[in-house]
Design an enzyme around this catalytic site. Structure first.
Site, PDB file in Angstrom:
ATOM      1  N   LYS A   1       0.813  -1.213   0.000  1.00  0.00           N
ATOM      2  CA  LYS A   1       0.000   0.000   0.000  1.00  0.00           C
ATOM      3  C   LYS A   1       0.859   1.281   0.000  1.00  0.00           C
ATOM      4  CE  LYS A   1      -3.978  -2.110  -0.317  1.00  0.00           C
ATOM      5  NZ  LYS A   1      -4.241  -3.278   0.405  1.00  0.00           N
TER       6      LYS A   1
HETATM    7  C1  LIG Z   1      -5.539  -4.261   0.739  1.00  0.00           C
HETATM    8  C2  LIG Z   1      -7.001  -4.072   0.758  1.00  0.00           C
HETATM    9  C3  LIG Z   1      -7.769  -4.362   1.889  1.00  0.00           C
HETATM   10  C4  LIG Z   1      -7.230  -5.106   3.065  1.00  0.00           C
HETATM   11  O1  LIG Z   1      -6.210  -4.463   3.696  1.00  0.00           O
HETATM   12  P1  LIG Z   1      -5.410  -5.269   4.843  1.00  0.00           P
HETATM   13  O2  LIG Z   1      -4.656  -4.189   5.551  1.00  0.00           O
HETATM   14  O3  LIG Z   1      -4.511  -6.238   4.121  1.00  0.00           O
HETATM   15  O4  LIG Z   1      -6.400  -5.943   5.694  1.00  0.00           O
HETATM   16  C5  LIG Z   1      -9.101  -4.026   1.883  1.00  0.00           C
HETATM   17  N1  LIG Z   1      -9.683  -3.468   0.815  1.00  0.00           N
HETATM   18  C6  LIG Z   1      -8.990  -3.204  -0.298  1.00  0.00           C
HETATM   19  C7  LIG Z   1      -9.692  -2.551  -1.444  1.00  0.00           C
HETATM   20  C8  LIG Z   1      -7.632  -3.523  -0.373  1.00  0.00           C
HETATM   21  O5  LIG Z   1      -6.950  -3.295  -1.503  1.00  0.00           O
END
Ligand SMILES: *Cc1c(COP(=O)(O)O)cnc(C)c1O
Length: 418
Positions: free
Chosen positions: A204
């Site tokens: 991210k």
């Molecule tokens: C990465 C992601 C999540 C989950 O995030 P985590 O921190 O891994 O739980 C949720 N929604 C979207 C759209 C994502 O890309």
């Protein structure tokens, strides 16, 4: 097979590598040498600085965005007999947590340009759920897909009319702006509670390896804090004065969703660097957009007026009519040239669990289904060098040129009209 293969590069250009600097590493080491490695002073500092960055009223650092989404539902008291509306074009975890609390996830199709939840379809979904399923819609969970904000004005207006809460999946949306406000900021004019969930997963825009942040109104954040730490009542010590150091009361069968100081150590520096990371993402996207603008084989990602796109993911779409290969073949050819690609996302209703549980067919969400088949996500990270981007562009151009449906016509957008 291609010129790029012979340029001495024998490894993949990674899809979304994290950019971790010496400051992050030193801060982690500092934490390890201290007496406090789990939730403590660095988490508190990270929460405070993050809250200031997105201009939110309150913040809770958690172990993942999935945890933040789950806690949002719990804090709002959503459970059996309730329904939550969300998009068909998303990662599965937001839908999973609706299942976890015993509520019914109701998928909604997406807008053709942004691929975000289509607000024009919300009214219909609300009527259908209420009349035919006998459930009460309690919340809408919009996802700011790729980092482009949803049409929040319309979504908030519909939520206010029906008394629904908003749980924003902002996993991609850091930093995203919508009509002059950063996603996560307090919504003083909003008549409904808005909770916003961020992800700090490895890929991210800001990473703590794993982690997340929930921001929103203080009362709801307090409730989420208790649900996220075994259901312990944080205020118990105040009521039981002298026993304060050891006494707590458990008020719900809560979860264990706290972030650690080791992770916050990364987050503190990642947050400081976020503006420069974002500027680099924007610069890479400008190069991609300019390089691909003349190709009718590609539909480039939109950026509407009055938004700032976080550019977490760069996902052009293939105009398959102009090509002799499928999206899957396109990706396979890029991989052969050392370019790692992905697809965001396989629509939720196509996954076996949801398909079987709710008897979905592909065409139930025709926009999500059709666009899914031509989506390709290209490498995007502030860690990628100009050289890397050049190679991605060369490989994409090469693959298109090798598989044009009509090699002599339609080379440029000027020829599209035919
Ligand atoms: C990465 C992601 C999540 C989950 O995030 P985590 O921190 O891994 O739980 C949720 N929604 C979207 C759209 C994502 O890309």
């Amino acid at each position: 097979m291609t010129t790029t293969m012979t340029l001495g590069r024998d490894k993949f250009i990674p899809f979304s590598p994290p950019l971790i600097g010496d400051e992050e590493i030193a801060e982690v080491v500092d934490t390890l040498r201290s007496d406090w490695i789990t939730t403590g002073p660095k988490v508190k500092r990270f929460e405070r600085q993050f809250l200031e960055f997105v201009d939110a009223p309150a913040a809770l650092a958690v172990s993942s965005c999935t945890a933040a989404l789950h806690l949002s539902l719990l804090a709002l008291g959503i459970g059996p007999g309730d329904a939550v509306l969300t998009t068909a074009m998303t990662f599965c975890s937001g839908v999973h947590v609706i299942e976890h609390v015993g509520a019914r996830p109701v998928l909604v199709d997406v807008e053709p340009d942004t691929l975000n939840l289509d607000p024009q379809r919300l009214e219909d979904a609300i009527q259908r759920v209420t009349r035919t399923l006998g459930l009460q819609v309690k919340a809408i969970m919009p996802v700011h897909l790729y980092g482009h904000p949803c049409d929040m004005a319309t979504i908030l207006e519909i939520a206010a009319r029906h008394g629904l809460a908003i749980i924003e999946d902002a996993a991609h949306a850091l930093p995203t702006h919508y009509r002059g406000r950063i996603i996560g900021s307090a919504q003083p004019q909003s008549a409904v509670p808005v909770l916003t969930c961020f992800s700090f997963y490895a890929t991210k825009n800001l990473t703590t390896a794993e982690g997340g942040m929930l921001v929103g109104p203080p009362e709801l954040i307090d409730r989420a804090r208790s649900w996220g730490l075994h259901g312990m009542n944080g205020d118990a010590w105040k009521r039981y004065g002298k026993e304060g150091t050891w006494f707590y009361e458990v008020v719900s069968p809560g979860f264990k969703y706290n972030l650690t100081d080791l992770q916050a150590a990364l987050g503190l520096h990642q947050l400081r660097k976020l503006p420069q990371f974002h500027a680099r993402r924007q610069a890479i996207v400008r190069r991609y957009q300019a390089a691909f603008a003349a190709y009718e084989e590609l539909q480039l990602p939109p950026e509407r007026a009055d938004v700032v796109h976080a550019w977490h993911i760069y996902a052009p779409r293939l105009n398959l009519d102009c090509l002799t290969i499928t999206r899957n073949q396109f990706i396979a050819e890029l991989q052969e040239q050392g370019i790692s690609c992905s697809v965001h996302f396989i629509p939720v209703h196509l996954h076996r669990y949801y398909r079987e549980k709710y008897s979905y067919v592909a065409q139930d969400f025709p926009v999500a289904y059709q666009e899914y088949q031509r989506l390709v996500s290209l490498p995007l990270s502030p860690k990628l060098a100009d050289e890397d981007i050049k190679e991605v562009i060369a490989a994409v151009r090469h693959t298109i040129s090798a598989h044009r449906a009509q090699p002599e016509s339609g080379r440029t957008r000027a020829a599209v009209g035919s």
